[in-house]
Design a protein around this motif. Structure first.
Motif, short mmCIF file in Angstrom:
data_model
loop_
_atom_site.label_atom_id
_atom_site.label_comp_id
_atom_site.label_asym_id
_atom_site.label_seq_id
_atom_site.Cartn_x
_atom_site.Cartn_y
_atom_site.Cartn_z
N GLN A 1 40.51 60.21 65.29
CA GLN A 1 39.69 59.01 65.30
C GLN A 1 40.33 57.88 64.49
O GLN A 1 40.25 56.71 64.86
CB GLN A 1 38.30 59.33 64.73
N GLN A 2 40.98 58.28 63.36
CA GLN A 2 41.67 57.27 62.55
C GLN A 2 42.77 56.57 63.37
O GLN A 2 42.93 55.36 63.32
CB GLN A 2 42.27 57.90 61.29
N ALA B 1 42.93 56.39 66.65
CA ALA B 1 42.31 55.59 67.71
C ALA B 1 41.76 54.28 67.15
O ALA B 1 41.92 53.21 67.76
CB ALA B 1 41.21 56.39 68.38
N ASP B 2 41.11 54.40 65.99
CA ASP B 2 40.55 53.19 65.37
C ASP B 2 41.64 52.18 65.03
O ASP B 2 41.49 50.97 65.23
CB ASP B 2 39.77 53.55 64.10
N GLN B 3 42.77 52.71 64.54
CA GLN B 3 43.86 51.82 64.15
C GLN B 3 44.49 51.15 65.37
O GLN B 3 44.85 49.98 65.34
CB GLN B 3 44.93 52.59 63.37
N ARG B 4 44.59 51.92 66.48
CA ARG B 4 45.14 51.34 67.71
C ARG B 4 44.20 50.26 68.25
O ARG B 4 44.65 49.24 68.77
CB ARG B 4 45.37 52.42 68.75
N GLU B 5 42.88 50.49 68.14
CA GLU B 5 41.92 49.47 68.56
C GLU B 5 42.04 48.22 67.68
O GLU B 5 41.94 47.09 68.17
CB GLU B 5 40.50 50.03 68.48
N LEU B 6 42.27 48.47 66.39
CA LEU B 6 42.44 47.35 65.46
C LEU B 6 43.68 46.52 65.83
O LEU B 6 43.66 45.29 65.77
CB LEU B 6 42.54 47.88 64.03
N ALA C 1 45.00 46.29 68.87
CA ALA C 1 44.69 45.57 70.10
C ALA C 1 43.87 44.32 69.79
O ALA C 1 44.11 43.24 70.37
CB ALA C 1 43.94 46.48 71.05
N TYR C 2 42.92 44.48 68.87
CA TYR C 2 42.10 43.34 68.49
C TYR C 2 42.96 42.28 67.79
O TYR C 2 42.80 41.07 68.03
CB TYR C 2 40.96 43.81 67.57
N ARG D 1 46.08 41.72 68.24
CA ARG D 1 46.91 41.03 69.25
C ARG D 1 46.11 39.91 69.92
O ARG D 1 46.63 38.84 70.19
CB ARG D 1 47.40 42.03 70.28
#
Length: 244
Positions: free
Chosen positions: A36-37, A39-44, A46-47, A49
Motif C-alpha cells: 500500500q505504501q 501504491a500510495d507513493q506512485r499515486e502521489l 502521478a498527482y 506530475r
C-alpha cells in the motif's frame, strides 16, 4: 494561488526519490514496507506530475498574456510612428542635407572657377613673357588653372569637390559604431549602381520623392545625359497636387 513550476517540479522529484527509497528497501529485504505504501507513493507521483503540468500551463498562459501585451504595445507604437509625423522629420533633414551639399559644391565650384580664371591669366602672362614656366614669379605670383601660389602668403590648390563632399558625409556620420557602419554602407552604395540606389530608396520611401526629385526648372536645365541619369534615379519632377 497557482503553484509555481519550480515548486511543483520539486514536489515531483521528492515523491520520486521517496518511491525509489521504498523500492530499494524492499529489494534489501525490508519487510516493513507494504504494497500500500508503494501504491500510495506512485499515486502521489502521478498527482505531482499533474501539478507540474498545471504549473506549466499556468506559466504558458502568463507568458502568452505577456506576449499579447508586448505585441499590442508594439502595434500601437508602430501605428503612431506610421500615422503620426511619419517621415516628415527625415524628409526635412534630407532636404537640408541636399541643400547643404549643393551649397558646399557650388562654393567649391565657384572657387575652382576663380582659380582657373586667375591661373589662365598667369599662363597667358608666362607665354607673353616668353620666360618659360612660372615666369610670372617676378611679380610675386605663379600658378596655373589648378593651383595659385603667392610666396610668403600661401597657395590655393583646386578643390576636389568629390573628396570634399565625401569628407563632409564621413564627418557627419561620425565615428560611433553606427557611424562607421553607415560609412561602410555609404561607400558600398556610392561605388555600386548609384542610380539604382537612389531609385530603390525612393521606391521604399515615397515620402522622400518631393525632397529628392528635381524641379521642372532643373529638369529643363539638365542636358541629355543629366536627364537620363535623373530618369534612372527616379528623380523626374513630381507633379504638384491640385487642391480641390
Amino acid at each position: 494561488m497557482p503553484l509555481d513550476l519550480t515548486a511543483a517540479q520539486a514536489e515531483l522529484d521528492s515523491a520520486g526519490a521517496v518511491l525509489a527509497t521504498l523500492e530499494e528497501q524492499v529489494r534489501d529485504g525490508d519487510t516493513t514496507v507494504t504494497p500500500q505504501q508503494l501504491a500510495d507513493q506512485r499515486e502521489l507521483i502521478a498527482y505531482a506530475r499533474l501539478r507540474v503540468e498545471a504549473a506549466e500551463r499556468t506559466e504558458t498562459r502568463i507568458r502568452e498574456d505577456e506576449w499579447a501585451t508586448l505585441g499590442a504595445a508594439a502595434k500601437e507604437s508602430a501605428e503612431q510612428l506610421i500615422t503620426g509625423a511619419g517621415m516628415d522629420g527625415i524628409a526635412d533633414a534630407t532636404r537640408a542635407a541636399v541643400d547643404a551639399v549643393a551649397h558646399l559644391a557650388a562654393l567649391a565650384h565657384e572657387r575652382n572657377a576663380r582659380i582657373a580664371e586667375i591661373g589662365s591669366t598667369l599662363s597667358q602672362l608666362d607665354n607673353d613673357l616668353q620666360a618659360g614656366p612660372w615666369g610670372s614669379k617676378r611679380y610675386g605670383v605663379w600658378g596655373d588653372r589648378t593651383r595659385l601660389v603667392v610666396p610668403g602668403v600661401g597657395d590655393a590648390p583646386r578643390l576636389d569637390v568629390g573628396m570634399l563632399t565625401t569628407a563632409a558625409v564621413i564627418a557627419g556620420l561620425g565615428a560611433t559604431t553606427e557611424g562607421r557602419e553607415a560609412q561602410q554602407q555609404h561607400a558600398r552604395h556610392f561605388h555600386g549602381l548609384r542610380d539604382q540606389v537612389v531609385r530603390n530608396l525612393l521606391e521604399r520611401y515615397p515620402e522622400l520623392a518631393k525632397v529628392l526629385s528635381v524641379t521642372e526648372e532643373e529638369w529643363a536645365a539638365a542636358d541629355t545625359r543629366g536627364r537620363y541619369e535623373l530618369d534612372q534615379q527616379g528623380r523626374r519632377p513630381v507633379a504638384e497636387e491640385v487642391s480641390a
